[in-house]
Design a protein around this motif. Sequence first.
Motif, PDB file in Angstrom:
ATOM      1  N   LEU A 111      81.648 -71.451  82.020  1.00 26.05           N
ATOM      2  CA  LEU A 111      82.118 -71.236  80.654  1.00 26.05           C
ATOM      3  C   LEU A 111      81.803 -69.801  80.252  1.00 26.05           C
ATOM      4  O   LEU A 111      80.683 -69.321  80.453  1.00 26.05           O
ATOM      5  CB  LEU A 111      81.441 -72.202  79.680  1.00 26.05           C
ATOM      6  CG  LEU A 111      81.908 -72.107  78.231  1.00 26.05           C
ATOM      7  CD1 LEU A 111      83.369 -72.536  78.095  1.00 26.05           C
ATOM      8  CD2 LEU A 111      81.034 -72.970  77.344  1.00 26.05           C
ATOM      9  N   THR A 112      82.809 -69.138  79.701  1.00 23.90           N
ATOM     10  CA  THR A 112      82.666 -67.753  79.262  1.00 23.90           C
ATOM     11  C   THR A 112      83.007 -67.667  77.788  1.00 23.90           C
ATOM     12  O   THR A 112      83.993 -68.256  77.335  1.00 23.90           O
ATOM     13  CB  THR A 112      83.609 -66.832  80.066  1.00 23.90           C
ATOM     14  OG1 THR A 112      83.263 -66.948  81.449  1.00 23.90           O
ATOM     15  CG2 THR A 112      83.483 -65.395  79.634  1.00 23.90           C
ATOM     16  N   LYS A 143      76.913 -80.292  75.107  1.00 21.54           N
ATOM     17  CA  LYS A 143      78.175 -80.505  74.393  1.00 21.54           C
ATOM     18  C   LYS A 143      79.325 -80.712  75.380  1.00 21.54           C
ATOM     19  O   LYS A 143      80.232 -81.502  75.128  1.00 21.54           O
ATOM     20  CB  LYS A 143      78.472 -79.324  73.465  1.00 21.54           C
ATOM     21  CG  LYS A 143      77.577 -79.308  72.241  1.00 21.54           C
ATOM     22  CD  LYS A 143      77.873 -78.114  71.363  1.00 21.54           C
ATOM     23  CE  LYS A 143      76.911 -78.067  70.187  1.00 21.54           C
ATOM     24  NZ  LYS A 143      77.151 -76.883  69.340  1.00 21.54           N
ATOM     25  N   ILE A 144      79.290 -80.028  76.509  1.00 25.09           N
ATOM     26  CA  ILE A 144      80.286 -80.260  77.558  1.00 25.09           C
ATOM     27  C   ILE A 144      80.132 -81.684  78.081  1.00 25.09           C
ATOM     28  O   ILE A 144      81.115 -82.402  78.266  1.00 25.09           O
ATOM     29  CB  ILE A 144      80.150 -79.226  78.695  1.00 25.09           C
ATOM     30  CG1 ILE A 144      80.601 -77.848  78.203  1.00 25.09           C
ATOM     31  CG2 ILE A 144      80.936 -79.656  79.933  1.00 25.09           C
ATOM     32  CD1 ILE A 144      80.308 -76.708  79.162  1.00 25.09           C
ATOM     33  N   ALA A 145      78.902 -82.122  78.298  1.00 20.55           N
ATOM     34  CA  ALA A 145      78.654 -83.488  78.778  1.00 20.55           C
ATOM     35  C   ALA A 145      79.216 -84.521  77.814  1.00 20.55           C
ATOM     36  O   ALA A 145      79.768 -85.541  78.229  1.00 20.55           O
ATOM     37  CB  ALA A 145      77.159 -83.709  78.985  1.00 20.55           C
ATOM     38  N   MET A 155      82.559 -82.441  73.829  1.00 18.57           N
ATOM     39  CA  MET A 155      82.796 -81.700  72.586  1.00 18.57           C
ATOM     40  C   MET A 155      83.245 -80.263  72.841  1.00 18.57           C
ATOM     41  O   MET A 155      83.806 -79.630  71.950  1.00 18.57           O
ATOM     42  CB  MET A 155      81.508 -81.687  71.758  1.00 18.57           C
ATOM     43  CG  MET A 155      81.053 -83.061  71.339  1.00 18.57           C
ATOM     44  SD  MET A 155      79.397 -83.044  70.623  1.00 18.57           S
ATOM     45  CE  MET A 155      79.627 -81.967  69.221  1.00 18.57           C
ATOM     46  N   VAL A 156      82.970 -79.739  74.018  1.00 21.68           N
ATOM     47  CA  VAL A 156      83.344 -78.370  74.386  1.00 21.68           C
ATOM     48  C   VAL A 156      84.057 -78.444  75.731  1.00 21.68           C
ATOM     49  O   VAL A 156      83.596 -79.129  76.646  1.00 21.68           O
ATOM     50  CB  VAL A 156      82.090 -77.457  74.487  1.00 21.68           C
ATOM     51  CG1 VAL A 156      82.439 -76.109  75.087  1.00 21.68           C
ATOM     52  CG2 VAL A 156      81.437 -77.290  73.127  1.00 21.68           C
ATOM     53  N   GLU A 157      85.187 -77.731  75.818  1.00 21.56           N
ATOM     54  CA  GLU A 157      85.933 -77.664  77.077  1.00 21.56           C
ATOM     55  C   GLU A 157      85.365 -76.550  77.951  1.00 21.56           C
ATOM     56  O   GLU A 157      85.149 -75.436  77.482  1.00 21.56           O
ATOM     57  CB  GLU A 157      87.408 -77.392  76.808  1.00 21.56           C
ATOM     58  CG  GLU A 157      88.199 -78.604  76.420  1.00 21.56           C
ATOM     59  CD  GLU A 157      88.270 -79.656  77.511  1.00 21.56           C
ATOM     60  OE1 GLU A 157      88.490 -79.292  78.698  1.00 21.56           O
ATOM     61  OE2 GLU A 157      88.086 -80.828  77.174  1.00 21.56           O
ATOM     62  N   GLU A 167      83.837 -79.882  86.875  1.00 17.70           N
ATOM     63  CA  GLU A 167      84.151 -81.310  86.877  1.00 17.70           C
ATOM     64  C   GLU A 167      83.163 -82.051  85.985  1.00 17.70           C
ATOM     65  O   GLU A 167      81.956 -81.828  86.060  1.00 17.70           O
ATOM     66  CB  GLU A 167      84.055 -81.839  88.312  1.00 17.70           C
ATOM     67  CG  GLU A 167      84.262 -83.311  88.454  1.00 17.70           C
ATOM     68  CD  GLU A 167      84.018 -83.788  89.881  1.00 17.70           C
ATOM     69  OE1 GLU A 167      83.908 -85.011  90.060  1.00 17.70           O
ATOM     70  OE2 GLU A 167      83.910 -82.956  90.801  1.00 17.70           O
ATOM     71  N   ARG A 168      83.688 -82.920  85.136  1.00 17.70           N
ATOM     72  CA  ARG A 168      82.870 -83.779  84.270  1.00 17.70           C
ATOM     73  C   ARG A 168      83.265 -85.224  84.555  1.00 17.70           C
ATOM     74  O   ARG A 168      84.433 -85.581  84.501  1.00 17.70           O
ATOM     75  CB  ARG A 168      83.143 -83.452  82.801  1.00 17.70           C
ATOM     76  CG  ARG A 168      82.445 -84.376  81.837  1.00 17.70           C
ATOM     77  CD  ARG A 168      82.842 -83.991  80.391  1.00 17.70           C
ATOM     78  NE  ARG A 168      82.321 -84.931  79.448  1.00 17.70           N
ATOM     79  CZ  ARG A 168      83.005 -85.949  78.929  1.00 17.70           C
ATOM     80  NH1 ARG A 168      84.256 -86.139  79.257  1.00 17.70           N
ATOM     81  NH2 ARG A 168      82.434 -86.760  78.080  1.00 17.70           N
TER      82      ARG A 168
END
Length: 128
Positions: free
Chosen positions: A13-14, A49-51, A54-56, A61-62
């Motif tokens: 994530l950037t 938040k990614i987990a 809530m955040v892309e 991979e999730r």
Amino acid sequence: MAPPLLILRDIHLTFGGTPLLTGAELSVSEGDRICLVGRNGSGKSTLLKIAAGMVEMDHGERFFQPGRTVRYLPQDPDLSAYASTLDYVNEGLTEGDDPYRGAYLLEVLGLTGKEDTKSLSGGEARRA
């Protein structure tokens, strides 16, 4: 051994051209107690938040087991839109949750549900 409940693999994530997460990984199995340690701004909350979806992420991979629920507990919850702690907790319940679940959970955490959200201490707000 049961499969993990949650897997984050090769997360990138950037923000604004600056990499925040590069190849981050996380696996959580039932019964695990985990601790994320790092400096301020290193991406700990963003990874959670990614987990929670809530955040892309930019890449990676999730996965979480179907039928399981993933929720995010903010560090500094904003309860200002709610008159009571029970109103706040009930807002987070999903269809199919027992209607008494919110009151039960608050009781377990030492709250009545009648607390005015504007007069809570930081610890009470996080428990709610």
